[in-house]
Design an enzyme around this catalytic site. Structure first.
Site, PDB file in Angstrom:
ATOM      1  N   LYS A  89       0.715  -1.091   0.032  1.00  0.00           N
ATOM      2  CA  LYS A  89      -0.049   0.126   0.098  1.00  0.00           C
ATOM      3  C   LYS A  89       0.768   1.082  -0.037  1.00  0.00           C
ATOM      4  O   LYS A  89       1.299   1.534   1.018  1.00  0.00           O
ATOM      5  CB  LYS A  89      -1.051  -0.124   1.145  1.00  0.00           C
ATOM      6  CG  LYS A  89      -2.136   0.763   1.139  1.00  0.00           C
ATOM      7  CD  LYS A  89      -1.998   2.216   0.541  1.00  0.00           C
ATOM      8  CE  LYS A  89      -1.951   2.922   2.077  1.00  0.00           C
ATOM      9  NZ  LYS A  89      -1.651   4.559   1.862  1.00  0.00           N
TER      10      LYS A  89
ATOM     11  N   GLY B 269       6.101   5.401   8.868  1.00  0.00           N
ATOM     12  CA  GLY B 269       5.201   6.533   8.786  1.00  0.00           C
ATOM     13  C   GLY B 269       5.269   7.177  10.313  1.00  0.00           C
ATOM     14  O   GLY B 269       5.904   6.788  11.095  1.00  0.00           O
TER      15      GLY B 269
ATOM     16  N   CYS C 143      12.788  10.819   8.298  1.00  0.00           N
ATOM     17  CA  CYS C 143      12.235  10.366   9.651  1.00  0.00           C
ATOM     18  C   CYS C 143      13.649  10.469  10.428  1.00  0.00           C
ATOM     19  O   CYS C 143      13.474  10.869  11.663  1.00  0.00           O
ATOM     20  CB  CYS C 143      11.976   8.968   9.634  1.00  0.00           C
ATOM     21  SG  CYS C 143      13.072   7.847   8.868  1.00  0.00           S
TER      22      CYS C 143
ATOM     23  N   GLU D  76       7.703  16.356  16.141  1.00  0.00           N
ATOM     24  CA  GLU D  76       8.744  16.133  15.023  1.00  0.00           C
ATOM     25  C   GLU D  76       7.931  17.191  13.756  1.00  0.00           C
ATOM     26  O   GLU D  76       6.541  16.911  13.642  1.00  0.00           O
ATOM     27  CB  GLU D  76       8.328  14.759  14.249  1.00  0.00           C
ATOM     28  CG  GLU D  76       9.008  14.425  13.101  1.00  0.00           C
ATOM     29  CD  GLU D  76       9.057  12.965  12.735  1.00  0.00           C
ATOM     30  OE1 GLU D  76       9.834  12.124  11.867  1.00  0.00           O
ATOM     31  OE2 GLU D  76       7.739  12.095  12.871  1.00  0.00           O
TER      32      GLU D  76
END
Length: 498
Positions: free
Chosen positions: A192, A245, A303, A400
């Protein structure tokens, strides 16, 4: 038109010639979403629509999972000899190499990163595929120590159906990190991709079919996390969920796994990585360039971005000046221009979010030393932004941002630096710059991080696992360790007596 472009004009010509596959890839066929729905894929450098892409949902997930399970049970891939699986994956790596410029361009058009960065991603993706392919026929099982009356064996077997949910910031490289070990281990994989960057994943599906992956072993479902992603996470017939993610979404996926079949969940989530610079480090000009690149590479949409720069106060003023000078040379430009260091922010939502954080930093009293504004041009561009005088209580020092915003802190002692570095919900990466080997060993062991980069930032190769601790997640990409995550142990005890 050059198939190996090296100039802005050549990249523009290649972009103009591209056609996009926009349908889902299910059971070896490209198909529309069951609902017929689509979503727009936007070029963030221009704000223009690239294509309308199939928007999959729960119905598509159910079909894909069924095909993936059937493929696994047929055994054409799951029971294929490791050496033969290796040959197919190496052929896929060869095809990716042959089409690397096209694949890089798809990621650049889709999410805005500079094309030179995308080419680097292709090298990483292809290297990952080759590394995992070459590993699968070199890992042995175990024979337990027993007496003559028994034989104990420990076997590694594929899990079954793996759902991989990947982010938009490194679309194809993150895809490779997830699917390469899962496929190498013999699993069926449903990918995905992010709705913000689906185009390279769909092109990869074409290449995977050409490479010879059997029907149903690899499928691609473009769509949104709250629809098709949620359906995969809740499926009773998905055995493993691999995700990169945000921490917030990662927590939701763990809940879905608990609500369904207790599927394995491997998470690589957010980060607010500290980069510690001690006064004894040499070559401050070079270190400053590395510190700037650690946050401004890929527009800060990384990240492990070194978003918290901790500098010993004895050198802080001069070092920050050097960082500012380096940042000035990293201004965003046309992503198709090979000379651009930064490109566009992925979309309007993320662009607005970053600007909101910058405004909050000013309001909370941080000193804005450079940048802080959107560029007056089409698309979504933000200049490199540096805040000094940041404290751990400030929002920009804790959350973040996922953008080109650097928060600079000062410290006076090693103990203070360690405490500040560890004062975070995250633990994905950390950097340490020093010439004192005793300090390096002390601080490295005390940093609460899955990765520590000493006198470099983001170093390593496919032999090194990638992942974090705390709310940065529990999964590991790359290396033999990721192969282990996509297989299960089976203990076999054989009685040899009469």
């Amino acid at each position: 038109m050059s198939t190996h472009p090296s100039t802005l004009a050549e990249w523009q010509a290649l972009a103009a010639s591209l056609t996009f596959e926009t349908r889902a890839f299910v059971d070896d066929q490209f198909v529309d979403a069951v609902s017929g729905e689509t979503f727009s894929s936007i070029n963030p450098a221009t704000g223009e629509t690239l294509a309308e892409v199939a928007s999959c949902d729960a119905a598509d997930a159910e079909l894909a999972v069924g095909h993936a399970r059937a493929a696994f049970e047929r055994g054409e891939w799951s029971r294929l000899a490791p050496g033969k699986r290796k040959a197919v994956l190496l052929k896929l790596a060869d095809l990716m190499t042959a089409h690397k410029h096209e694949l890089a361009l798809l990621d650049t058009l889709d999410m805005g990163k500079p094309v030179t960065s995308s080419l680097g991603d292709m090298a990483g993706a292809i290297g990952c595929l080759r590394h995992q392919a070459e590993s699968i026929d070199k890992l042995y099982g175990e024979v337990a120590p027993t007496g003559e009356e028994s034989l104990g064996m420990v076997l590694r077997e594929p899990l079954g159906v793996v759902a991989s949910i990947v982010p938009w910031n490194f679309p194809l490289m993150m895809t490779a990190w997830k699917i390469a070990p899962a496929l190498a281990a013999g699993n069926s994989v449903i990918l995905k991709p992010s709705e913000k960057s689906p185009l390279s994943a769909l092109r990869l599906a074409q290449l995977a079919k050409e490479a010879g992956l059997p029907r149903g072993v690899f499928q691609v479902l473009p769509g949104f996390g709250h629809t098709v992603g949620k359906a995969l996470a809740l499926s009773m017939d998905v055995d493993c969920l691999a995700f990169t993610g945000s921490t917030q979404v990662g927590k939701q996926l763990m809940q879905y796994a608990g609500e369904s079949n207790l599927k394995r969940v491997y998470l690589e989530c957010g980060g607010k990585s500290p980069n510690l610079v001690f006064a004894d480090c040499k070559h401050l000009d070079a270190v400053a360039k590395h510190a700037a690149a650690a946050i401004f590479h890929n527009q800060g949409e990384v990240c492990i971005a070194g978003s918290r720069l901790l500098v010993e106060n004895a050198i802080r003023e001069q070092f920050v000046d050097k960082v500012l000078a380096a940042a000035e040379r990293m201004q965003p430009g046309d992503p198709l221009d090979p000379s651009s260091f930064m490109g566009a922010i992925v979309d309007e939502t993320q662009h607005r979010r970053i600007l909101d954080y910058i405004r909050q930093g000013v309001e909370e009293g941080a000193q804005l030393r450079s940048g802080g504004q959107a560029l007056e041009r089409p698309g979504y561009f933000i200049s490199p932004t540096v805040f000094d005088g940041v404290t751990p209580q400030m929002t920009i020092g804790r959350e973040e941002i996922f953008g080109p915003v650097l928060a600079v802190f000062g410290f006076d002692s090693e103990e203070q630096a360690i405490a500040m570095a560890n004062d975070s919900d995250y633990g994905l990466a950390a950097g340490l710059w020093s010439q004192d080997i005793d300090r390096i060993m002390r601080v490295t062991r005390r940093l609460q991080s899955g990765q520590v980069f000493v006198n470099n930032w983001a170093g390593g190769d496919q032999s090194m696992p990638f992942g974090g601790v705390k709310q940065s997640g529990n999964g590991r990409d790359k290396s033999h360790h990721s192969l282990a995550e996509y297989s299960s142990l089976k203990s076999v005890w054989i009685s040899l007596e009469g």
